[in-house]
Design a protein around this motif. Structure first.
Motif, PDB file in Angstrom:
ATOM      1  N   PHE A 108      29.916   7.933 -60.651  1.00 23.04           N
ATOM      2  CA  PHE A 108      29.233   6.150 -60.357  1.00 23.04           C
ATOM      3  C   PHE A 108      28.366   7.950 -59.368  1.00 23.04           C
ATOM      4  CE2 PHE A 108      31.705   3.047 -60.028  1.00 23.04           C
ATOM      5  CZ  PHE A 108      30.879   2.572 -61.242  1.00 23.04           C
ATOM      6  N   GLN A 109      28.043   9.119 -60.190  1.00 28.69           N
ATOM      7  CA  GLN A 109      26.908   9.973 -59.421  1.00 28.69           C
ATOM      8  C   GLN A 109      26.396  10.578 -61.231  1.00 28.69           C
ATOM      9  OE1 GLN A 109      29.153  13.809 -57.948  1.00 28.69           O
ATOM     10  NE2 GLN A 109      29.831  11.951 -56.165  1.00 28.69           N
ATOM     11  N   MET A 110      25.212  11.984 -60.352  1.00 30.12           N
ATOM     12  CA  MET A 110      24.706  11.990 -61.383  1.00 30.12           C
ATOM     13  C   MET A 110      25.548  12.844 -62.796  1.00 30.12           C
ATOM     14  SD  MET A 110      20.935  12.913 -61.625  1.00 30.12           S
ATOM     15  CE  MET A 110      21.286  14.351 -60.694  1.00 30.12           C
ATOM     16  N   ASP A 111      25.084  12.576 -63.971  1.00 30.16           N
ATOM     17  CA  ASP A 111      25.920  12.874 -64.582  1.00 30.16           C
ATOM     18  C   ASP A 111      24.771  14.714 -64.821  1.00 30.16           C
ATOM     19  OD1 ASP A 111      27.420  15.011 -67.061  1.00 30.16           O
ATOM     20  OD2 ASP A 111      27.381  13.039 -67.922  1.00 30.16           O
ATOM     21  N   PRO A 112      25.564  15.809 -64.981  1.00 33.26           N
ATOM     22  CA  PRO A 112      24.237  17.117 -64.427  1.00 33.26           C
ATOM     23  C   PRO A 112      24.378  17.505 -65.804  1.00 33.26           C
ATOM     24  CG  PRO A 112      27.059  17.673 -64.049  1.00 33.26           C
ATOM     25  CD  PRO A 112      26.984  16.076 -63.956  1.00 33.26           C
ATOM     26  N   HIS A 113      24.599  16.814 -66.970  1.00 35.00           N
ATOM     27  CA  HIS A 113      24.281  17.667 -68.599  1.00 35.00           C
ATOM     28  C   HIS A 113      23.811  16.248 -69.107  1.00 35.00           C
ATOM     29  CE1 HIS A 113      26.954  20.675 -67.890  1.00 35.00           C
ATOM     30  NE2 HIS A 113      28.269  20.060 -67.451  1.00 35.00           N
ATOM     31  N   TRP A 114      22.715  15.925 -67.906  1.00 35.94           N
ATOM     32  CA  TRP A 114      22.509  14.238 -68.205  1.00 35.94           C
ATOM     33  C   TRP A 114      21.258  14.634 -69.857  1.00 35.94           C
ATOM     34  CZ3 TRP A 114      17.636  13.096 -68.295  1.00 35.94           C
ATOM     35  CH2 TRP A 114      16.807  14.025 -66.991  1.00 35.94           C
ATOM     36  N   GLN A 115      20.445  15.242 -69.647  1.00 30.67           N
ATOM     37  CA  GLN A 115      19.825  15.651 -70.664  1.00 30.67           C
ATOM     38  C   GLN A 115      20.592  15.794 -71.404  1.00 30.67           C
ATOM     39  OE1 GLN A 115      20.439  18.123 -67.985  1.00 30.67           O
ATOM     40  NE2 GLN A 115      18.506  18.198 -66.282  1.00 30.67           N
ATOM     41  N   THR A 175      27.776   9.634 -64.446  1.00 28.91           N
ATOM     42  CA  THR A 175      28.846  10.537 -65.364  1.00 28.91           C
ATOM     43  C   THR A 175      29.581   9.342 -66.110  1.00 28.91           C
ATOM     44  OG1 THR A 175      28.613  12.589 -63.344  1.00 28.91           O
ATOM     45  CG2 THR A 175      30.493  12.279 -65.100  1.00 28.91           C
ATOM     46  N   GLY A 176      29.919   8.861 -64.986  1.00 28.56           N
ATOM     47  CA  GLY A 176      31.587   7.233 -65.468  1.00 28.56           C
ATOM     48  C   GLY A 176      30.839   6.761 -66.683  1.00 28.56           C
ATOM     49  N   THR A 177      29.285   6.725 -66.957  1.00 28.32           N
ATOM     50  CA  THR A 177      29.366   6.203 -68.545  1.00 28.32           C
ATOM     51  C   THR A 177      29.034   6.985 -69.640  1.00 28.32           C
ATOM     52  OG1 THR A 177      27.520   4.686 -67.000  1.00 28.32           O
ATOM     53  CG2 THR A 177      27.241   4.831 -69.001  1.00 28.32           C
ATOM     54  N   SER A 178      28.673   7.803 -69.757  1.00 24.66           N
ATOM     55  CA  SER A 178      28.456   9.032 -70.342  1.00 24.66           C
ATOM     56  C   SER A 178      30.295   9.221 -70.821  1.00 24.66           C
ATOM     57  CB  SER A 178      28.347  10.138 -70.009  1.00 24.66           C
ATOM     58  OG  SER A 178      28.875  11.400 -69.312  1.00 24.66           O
ATOM     59  N   ARG A 179      31.166   9.028 -69.734  1.00 21.74           N
ATOM     60  CA  ARG A 179      32.389   9.687 -69.861  1.00 21.74           C
ATOM     61  C   ARG A 179      33.359   7.627 -70.391  1.00 21.74           C
ATOM     62  NH1 ARG A 179      35.042  12.252 -64.339  1.00 21.74           N
ATOM     63  NH2 ARG A 179      33.984  14.316 -64.844  1.00 21.74           N
ATOM     64  N   PHE A 180      32.848   7.048 -70.396  1.00 16.71           N
ATOM     65  CA  PHE A 180      33.107   5.942 -71.168  1.00 16.71           C
ATOM     66  C   PHE A 180      32.334   5.606 -72.825  1.00 16.71           C
ATOM     67  CE2 PHE A 180      31.604   0.867 -71.703  1.00 16.71           C
ATOM     68  CZ  PHE A 180      33.718   0.382 -71.683  1.00 16.71           C
ATOM     69  N   TYR A 181      31.263   5.969 -72.707  1.00 15.56           N
ATOM     70  CA  TYR A 181      30.940   6.029 -74.423  1.00 15.56           C
ATOM     71  C   TYR A 181      31.343   6.750 -74.872  1.00 15.56           C
ATOM     72  CZ  TYR A 181      27.460   6.334 -78.191  1.00 15.56           C
ATOM     73  OH  TYR A 181      27.852   5.868 -78.659  1.00 15.56           O
ATOM     74  N   GLY A 182      31.646   8.198 -74.016  1.00 14.31           N
ATOM     75  CA  GLY A 182      32.444   9.468 -75.090  1.00 14.31           C
ATOM     76  C   GLY A 182      33.811   8.328 -75.096  1.00 14.31           C
ATOM     77  N   LEU A 183      34.692   7.517 -74.660  1.00  9.42           N
ATOM     78  CA  LEU A 183      36.142   7.466 -75.229  1.00  9.42           C
ATOM     79  C   LEU A 183      35.869   6.181 -76.130  1.00  9.42           C
ATOM     80  CD1 LEU A 183      39.036   6.826 -74.003  1.00  9.42           C
ATOM     81  CD2 LEU A 183      38.569   5.197 -71.923  1.00  9.42           C
ATOM     82  N   ILE A 184      34.751   5.334 -76.100  1.00 10.67           N
ATOM     83  CA  ILE A 184      34.842   4.401 -76.874  1.00 10.67           C
ATOM     84  C   ILE A 184      34.214   4.449 -77.980  1.00 10.67           C
ATOM     85  CG2 ILE A 184      32.857   2.184 -77.325  1.00 10.67           C
ATOM     86  CD1 ILE A 184      35.338   1.545 -75.017  1.00 10.67           C
TER      87      ILE A 184
END
Length: 768
Positions: free
Chosen positions: A564-571, A580-589
């Motif tokens: 639940f911290q900001m993804d350093p590569h969100w750009q 960060t968890g959201t981007s990883r969760f979407y990658g997993l899906i």
């Protein structure tokens, strides 16, 4: 006057003198009688005739005197011969009378002579047979070395028929030859069975053209694989079966290499075994060795693929992918994908060639059974092969789908054996499996005995020593090649994981579809249900495994420190910062969606992802409530949430805010005015406290990140929504034991429908 004329004249004038009734004295008296009754007037004519006869006689004598002289001598010889013949006839008559008398007299000595003569004849026949037997070992070994087994069987049977005759039993000099021929009968049976296994399981170099090696990118077009296979060895099998005629015994062609056509060679071996009455022994040996031979085929394929793909390259790929902490999928260019695809396509190509060999074996045995009137129990081998194929495919799927033990350790879960049914038990490598007691491999006696045995085998059975030693070496290699990490004993070429299913299924399904063309008619195998065990595996085995793995990976994305911290590569992913968890969760899906596209579109699999979406939503909702929860409940209302959060959950203000977010700009001013009025009235009744206000900058930033993350995730998940034209739903079909029961019409898990690159296959009900 010519001699002929003279004779003709005399014959005409004096023909009466040539008659038998002519009396010369009477004619003479008539010639001297001058009376009217006499012939005196013809006397001169008679004299003339007499002179003519004398002249003719002289002429004849002068002309034929040599013949007369010879005839006189010949007459004497004939007379002498007749006399000598009479003498011999008298002597022969006397001898016959004497022989008759002798034969009528009893003489025991003659009986002994007759018996001795018969014994001599029998001895000559026995000597001839012994000489024939002495030449047979050389002929037999020559036929075996030339692989002309039908001729070898004929020679061996003739030799055994001769040496087992009653007159040969008491000849002690034939004892060694008798033992040799008896051993050769068993040895030739073993050689025929070994040659049969060599061509059934592709050990012979002549079998290399029966299967095709893997070509990079073959797995991308699974539908083309069966056609390519049928163009090569499959059609050769059909051509052979079309020309196969087992109604008459097979004849051998000494002018051709028997191994050049491997199917023809299999027929030759089976016919030879049948001629030796060893067909039942061969069928029993094939059934007993079938599991071991298939295990060795898989092991050899493993070794070949392992040598073609360096382990350092696979290890580098694993390390590279693990830098992202979640090694959840492989792309087409991943070395591990190439390794596993090479392994599967190579193995299944060999399996198909082996099945073709067993089909030819089945048809040849069936023809012999029909021709000879043998038992139908000899024709059940193909069904056993199919059962072992199912078992081997299940084992491969189990091995390469086994849960990674690191996932459980990272999530802090205790994955015991009852939950992880795929994880093989680890063997203690410090303990020996077995040992031979009191065995000294370096002893002189053992070495001498081994050399003597090899010499006897080499001299008695040509070609058997090298084969047995090679088989021994193979068995030793197989024993030493057992690796931990696989429940079946095969070395795992890549790390197991559920995402391997996308690589495992297309080759397996393509092989099963090709196998339908090889199954012989009349067996208990129903070709339409040949893929049904994959249905059972996917729903009853893979589905729970996928559920567990997906749950573990999703939990891992939620419990990471930076979840639940900001993804350093969100750009690179979004226009605004996200978790960060959201981007990883979407990658997993998305990784799971890519894998599901290679599987049948069963809604039971899609429901797993939908359930994890719900779980992630609940986790984010819990984290949201943790941010907006008061330190202590409000005294008057007893609520635990801050005022703004409580008003946003339900009530009139919540409805107004919803209308503001979804309404049109025309009513926006009125809604804002109404919202302000309601907020003022609510705060007048329940004044705000310090705990109702978010004063922490980190909490405010966290709520902002939560908002942008949820919006980004929702927008991405909507793009995954796709209604597939080939969906099924096995979740509603279960038997009394709780296992899923359903029938699926398998294709090559491909469709011509237009679809996005990554999507979640849904049916109409799930999409709604």
């Amino acid at each position: 006057m010519a001699m002929q004329d003279v004779l003709q004249y005399i014959k005409q004038q004096w023909s009466f003198m040539a008659a038998d009734s002519c009396v010369p004295v009477k004619v003479a008296l008539q010639l001297m009688d001058p009376s009217s009754l006499g012939l005196a007037d013809q006397y001169d004519q008679f004299q003339e005739t007499h002179e003519q006869l004398q002249t003719a006689l002289k002429a004849i004598v002068n002309e034929h005197h040599q013949g007369f002289n010879s005839s006189i001598g010949t007459f004497h010889k004939i007379q002498t011969s007749i006399h000598s013949s009479q003498t011999r006839v008298r002597a022969l008559r006397s001898s016959l009378v004497q022989a008759k008398t002798s034969l009528g007299t009893t003489k025991p000595k003659l009986k002994g002579f007759a018996t001795t003569s018969q014994n001599h004849d029998d001895m000559l026949q026995v000597l001839g047979m012994i000489e024939q037997l002495q030449s047979m070992p050389e002929k037999l070994e020559a036929r075996i070395s030339e692989k002309q087994f039908l001729s070898a069987v004929d020679i061996l049977q003739d030799a055994l028929r001769l040496i087992r005759r009653s007159e040969m039993d008491n000849i002690g000099a034939l004892s060694d030859l008798r033992v040799y021929l008896s051993n050769q009968e068993h040895s030739l049976t073993d050689i025929l069975i070994e040659e049969l296994h060599s061509h059934l399981y592709l050990k012979s170099p002549y079998c290399e053209n029966r299967w095709k090696a893997y070509v990079r990118g073959q797995g991308r077009d699974a539908s083309a694989a069966p056609a390519a296979s049928l163009e090569s060895s499959g059609r050769h099998m059909y051509r052979f079966l079309e020309t196969l005629d087992t109604s008459i015994p097979m004849t051998e062609d000494a002018s051709r290499n028997p191994e050049a056509d491997t199917f023809h060679y299999i027929q030759l071996l089976v016919e030879s075994l049948n001629k030796m009455s060893r067909l039942d022994v061969a069928v029993e040996s094939i059934e007993q060795r079938l599991p071991v031979e298939l295990f060795r085929v898989v092991d050899r394929s493993n070794i070949e693929v392992d040598q073609r793909h360096p382990s350092t390259l696979r290890g580098y790929a694993t390390t590279t992918n693990r830098q992202g902490k979640l090694d959840i999928s492989y792309d087409r260019d991943d070395p591990r994908t190439a390794v596993l695809s090479d392994m599967l396509w190579t193995l299944y190509a060999k399996f198909e060639a082996i099945a073709e060999g067993h089909r030819v074996l089945h048809d040849v045995i069936a023809g012999i059974v029909k021709r000879e009137g043998l038992s139908n129990a000899l024709m059940g081998g193909f069904k056993e092969l199919w059962k072992l194929y199912q078992s081997e495919i299940r084992s491969l799927l189990h091995d390469y789908l086994a849960t990674d033990s690191n996932v459980g350790s990272r999530t802090g879960q205790n994955n015991d054996a009852s939950r992880n049914i795929f994880r093989p038990s680890q063997r203690d490598k410090t303990k020996k499996l077995f040992k031979l007691s009191n065995m000294d491999n370096k002893s002189t006696e053992l070495t001498i005995e081994r050399e003597n045995l090899e010499f006897i085998l080499k001299t008695s059975v040509p070609g058997l020593v090298s084969d047995s030693r090679q088989t021994h070496g193979t068995a030793s290699n197989d024993t030493s090649a057992v690796h931990d990490g696989s429940a079946t004993g095969h070395k795992l070429l890549i790390e197991p994981g559920v995402f391997n299913m996308g690589i495992l299924l297309p080759p397996s399904l393509a092989f099963l579809n090709r196998l339908k063309e090889v199954v012989p008619p009349g067996t208990d195998i129903i070709t339409s249900t040949i893929t049904s065990f994959l249905d059972d595996f996917l729903v009853n085995v893979f589905h729970p495994q996928l559920d567990e793995t997906l749950g573990d990976l999703c939990v891992q994305t939620l419990i990471e420190v930076d979840a639940f911290q900001m993804d350093p590569h969100w750009q690179t992913l979004s226009q605004r910062p996200i978790f960060t968890g959201t981007s990883r969760f979407y990658g997993l899906i998305t990784a799971f969606c890519k894998m599901l596209d290679t599987l049948p579109h069963d809604q039971a699999f899609s429901h797993l992802i939908v359930r994890q979406m719900t779980t992630y939503f609940e986790k984010c909702q819990g984290w949201y409530k943790a941010l907006v929860t008061r330190g202590r409940p409000q005294a008057e209302t007893g609520r635990h949430l801050k005022t703004a959060a409580a008003l946003a959950e339900a009530g009139e203000i919540s409805d107004i805010v919803t209308d503001l977010l979804q309404g049109e700009d025309v009513n926006r001013a009125q809604l804002l005015e109404k919202e302000s009025a309601r907020l003022i009235s609510t705060t007048n009744v329940h004044p705000l406290e310090d705990m109702d206000i978010l004063s922490d900058r980190k909490s405010i930033a966290a709520l902002c990140l939560l908002c942008t993350s949820m919006k980004w995730l929702a927008a991405k998940l909507v793009q995954l929504r796709h209604i597939s034209d080939r969906t099924t739903d096995s979740s509603h079909r279960q038997d009394s034991s709780g296992r899923f029961q359903h029938k699926r019409r398998w294709t090559l898990v491909a469709s011509a429908e237009a679809k996005p690159d990554v999507y979640l296959p849904l049916n109409q009900d799930t999409a709604v």
